[in-house]
Design an enzyme around this catalytic site. Structure first.
Site, PDB file in Angstrom:
ATOM      1  N   ARG A 163       0.797  -1.227   0.000  1.00 30.14           N
ATOM      2  CA  ARG A 163       0.000   0.000   0.000  1.00 30.14           C
ATOM      3  C   ARG A 163       0.823   1.266   0.000  1.00 30.14           C
ATOM      4  O   ARG A 163       0.582   2.173  -0.775  1.00 30.14           O
ATOM      5  CB  ARG A 163      -0.875   0.066   1.263  1.00 30.14           C
ATOM      6  CG  ARG A 163      -2.299  -0.254   1.063  1.00 30.14           C
ATOM      7  CD  ARG A 163      -2.817  -0.802   2.377  1.00 30.14           C
ATOM      8  NE  ARG A 163      -2.005  -1.942   2.733  1.00 30.14           N
ATOM      9  CZ  ARG A 163      -2.241  -3.170   2.288  1.00 30.14           C
ATOM     10  NH1 ARG A 163      -3.278  -3.406   1.543  1.00 30.14           N
ATOM     11  NH2 ARG A 163      -1.439  -4.166   2.605  1.00 30.14           N
ATOM     12  N   THR A 164       1.765   1.337   0.920  1.00 30.16           N
ATOM     13  CA  THR A 164       2.440   2.622   1.080  1.00 30.16           C
ATOM     14  C   THR A 164       3.204   2.966  -0.191  1.00 30.16           C
ATOM     15  O   THR A 164       3.076   4.062  -0.727  1.00 30.16           O
ATOM     16  CB  THR A 164       3.366   2.594   2.310  1.00 30.16           C
ATOM     17  OG1 THR A 164       2.577   2.195   3.429  1.00 30.16           O
ATOM     18  CG2 THR A 164       3.953   3.957   2.590  1.00 30.16           C
ATOM     19  N   LYS A 189      25.404  -3.788  -1.034  1.00 31.81           N
ATOM     20  CA  LYS A 189      26.873  -3.708  -1.163  1.00 31.81           C
ATOM     21  C   LYS A 189      27.484  -2.968   0.012  1.00 31.81           C
ATOM     22  O   LYS A 189      28.685  -2.749   0.060  1.00 31.81           O
ATOM     23  CB  LYS A 189      27.251  -2.964  -2.448  1.00 31.81           C
ATOM     24  CG  LYS A 189      26.716  -3.581  -3.713  1.00 31.81           C
ATOM     25  CD  LYS A 189      27.172  -2.730  -4.898  1.00 31.81           C
ATOM     26  CE  LYS A 189      26.509  -3.170  -6.185  1.00 31.81           C
ATOM     27  NZ  LYS A 189      26.723  -2.178  -7.250  1.00 31.81           N
ATOM     28  N   ARG A 216      11.199   3.984   3.272  1.00 31.82           N
ATOM     29  CA  ARG A 216      10.827   3.046   4.351  1.00 31.82           C
ATOM     30  C   ARG A 216      12.068   2.254   4.716  1.00 31.82           C
ATOM     31  O   ARG A 216      12.816   1.807   3.835  1.00 31.82           O
ATOM     32  CB  ARG A 216       9.731   2.109   3.878  1.00 31.82           C
ATOM     33  CG  ARG A 216       9.536   0.940   4.838  1.00 31.82           C
ATOM     34  CD  ARG A 216       8.311   0.143   4.553  1.00 31.82           C
ATOM     35  NE  ARG A 216       7.100   0.891   4.873  1.00 31.82           N
ATOM     36  CZ  ARG A 216       5.889   0.366   4.912  1.00 31.82           C
ATOM     37  NH1 ARG A 216       5.708  -0.912   4.634  1.00 31.82           N
ATOM     38  NH2 ARG A 216       4.837   1.100   5.209  1.00 31.82           N
ATOM     39  N   HIS A 261       4.996   6.003  11.538  1.00 29.83           N
ATOM     40  CA  HIS A 261       4.510   5.817  10.168  1.00 29.83           C
ATOM     41  C   HIS A 261       3.600   7.007   9.867  1.00 29.83           C
ATOM     42  O   HIS A 261       2.377   6.872   9.791  1.00 29.83           O
ATOM     43  CB  HIS A 261       3.751   4.494  10.072  1.00 29.83           C
ATOM     44  CG  HIS A 261       3.463   4.040   8.674  1.00 29.83           C
ATOM     45  ND1 HIS A 261       3.544   4.859   7.568  1.00 29.83           N
ATOM     46  CD2 HIS A 261       3.078   2.820   8.211  1.00 29.83           C
ATOM     47  CE1 HIS A 261       3.227   4.165   6.489  1.00 29.83           C
ATOM     48  NE2 HIS A 261       2.938   2.930   6.844  1.00 29.83           N
TER      49      HIS A 261
HETATM   50  C1  NCD Z   1       1.464  -0.845   8.131  1.00 29.59           C
HETATM   51  C2  NCD Z   1       2.962  -0.747   8.334  1.00 29.59           C
HETATM   52  O1  NCD Z   1       3.723  -0.940   7.381  1.00 29.59           O
HETATM   53  O2  NCD Z   1       3.346  -0.409   9.441  1.00 29.59           O
HETATM   54  N1  NCD Z   1       1.111  -1.050   6.795  1.00 29.59           N
HETATM   55  C3  NCD Z   1       0.854   0.018   6.009  1.00 29.59           C
HETATM   56  O3  NCD Z   1       1.738   0.781   5.684  1.00 29.59           O
HETATM   57  N2  NCD Z   1      -0.423   0.252   5.677  1.00 29.59           N
HETATM   58  C4  NCD Z   1       0.809  -1.793   9.026  1.00 29.59           C
HETATM   59  C5  NCD Z   1       1.298  -3.204   9.050  1.00 29.59           C
HETATM   60  O4  NCD Z   1       2.203  -3.592   8.304  1.00 29.59           O
HETATM   61  O5  NCD Z   1       0.741  -3.965   9.840  1.00 29.59           O
END
Ligand code: NCD
Length: 304
Positions: A51-52, A80, A101, A129
């Protein structure tokens, strides 16, 4: 130049403007279809995501911009031994904005210090997040018509769930919010969060059983047990199905309670709940695109 590391990087007034913009984007997508023409977003994902990452890519594409990036560390020079600081210096030459991320807490912050372009924290370990929180706040504001004056239950993995930590941090700035933390003993919300709530005089309750508290909730935020942050498989297996929200448990809830979930879901919400009008987690994912569009516009100074 501005980065987004935590939801608190924006004042509540700035968040209101961001959410107004996101709502306008939802109503008038054509108005924004060329707003980022000629701009490039880099998605640097050192940890899995559906999703993100894709919602960032969708957001930039819907703004008329382009996207480059990598979806896992093994396909980048991190494998590397390149540092995040060096990587961002390079990305700064290739793109105008970066969503990152990383499994290490604070890594996007380290990147931001060396970056010549805005960096967005797209999740750092069990820490924060912020863009999920913006998504959650926009969903609540759009569907409830307010941020504040509600009782929110957060259920599941409150220890490792970064979406939970970010959301609590962001909600404490609004009036009259009561928190109910629903988790097994092993997955309780960290002390630094309950200490912060005590300091601010914000009411919270910790319970183990979801059914017991359901009738009092205006919002229920379900979460997945964060398998990847467990030290041993045995604990994960014991705790993973601790909560399963199903149609019969939902009969205890208010008629206008909303069920949110950052997704991905594993077993914690039965699929039969998906058809209940209170289940808004798929809508929430849609709001995630609008809010990321609004965020990209804002960080690139193109919000007007
Ligand atoms: C979340 C995360 O990555 O923290 N997912 C997301 O970005 N929607 C929640 C999860 O992974 O449980």
């Amino acid at each position: 130049m501005r980065h987004l590391m935590s939801p608190l990087d924006f004042t509540t007034e700035e968040l209101d403007s961001l959410f107004d913009l996101a709502n306008d984007i939802e109503r008038n997508p054509d108005k924004y279809a060329h707003a980022c023409e000629g701009k490039i977003l880099a998605t640097c994902f050192y940890e899995p995501s559906t999703r993100t990452r894709l919602s960032f890519e969708s957001a930039m594409t819907r703004l008329g911009g382009r996207v480059i990036g990598f979806a896992d560390a093994s396909s980048s020079s991190a494998s590397k031994g390149e540092s995040v600081s060096d990587t961002i210096r390079i990305i700064s030459c290739y793109a105008d904005i970066c969503a990152m991320r990383h499994p290490k807490e604070g890594a996007p912050m380290v990147a931001a210090e060396k970056s010549a372009i805005p960096v967005i924290n797209a999740g750092d370990g069990g820490h924060q997040h912020p863009t999920q929180t913006l998504t959650d706040l926009l969903t609540i504001r759009s569907l409830k018509g307010r941020l504040g004056n509600f009782t929110i239950g957060l259920c599941g993995d409150l220890k490792f769930g970064r979406t939970v930590h970010s959301l609590i941090n962001a909600l404490v700035r609004y009036d009259n919010i009561r928190f109910v933390f629903i988790s097994p003993e092993e997955l309780k919300v960290p002390d630094y969060i309950t200490d912060m709530l005590k300091d601010k005089g914000i009411p919270y309750q910790e319970v183990i059983r979801l059914e017991q508290i359901m009738p009092a909730l205006d919002l229920l935020y379900m979460t997945r047990v964060q398998k990847e942050r467990f030290f041993n498989e045995e604990d994960y297996v014991r705790l993973k199905d601790f909560y399963i929200l199903n149609a019969s448990k939902l009969t205890l809830a208010k008629k206008d309670m909303l069920v949110l979930h950052p997704l991905p879901r594993v077993n914690e919400i039965s699929v039969e709940v998906d058809d209940d009008p209170r289940a808004v987690y798929f809508k929430q994912a849609q709001f995630g695109v609008y809010v990321r569009m609004a965020l990209i516009l804002t960080l690139l100074g193109k919000e007007r």
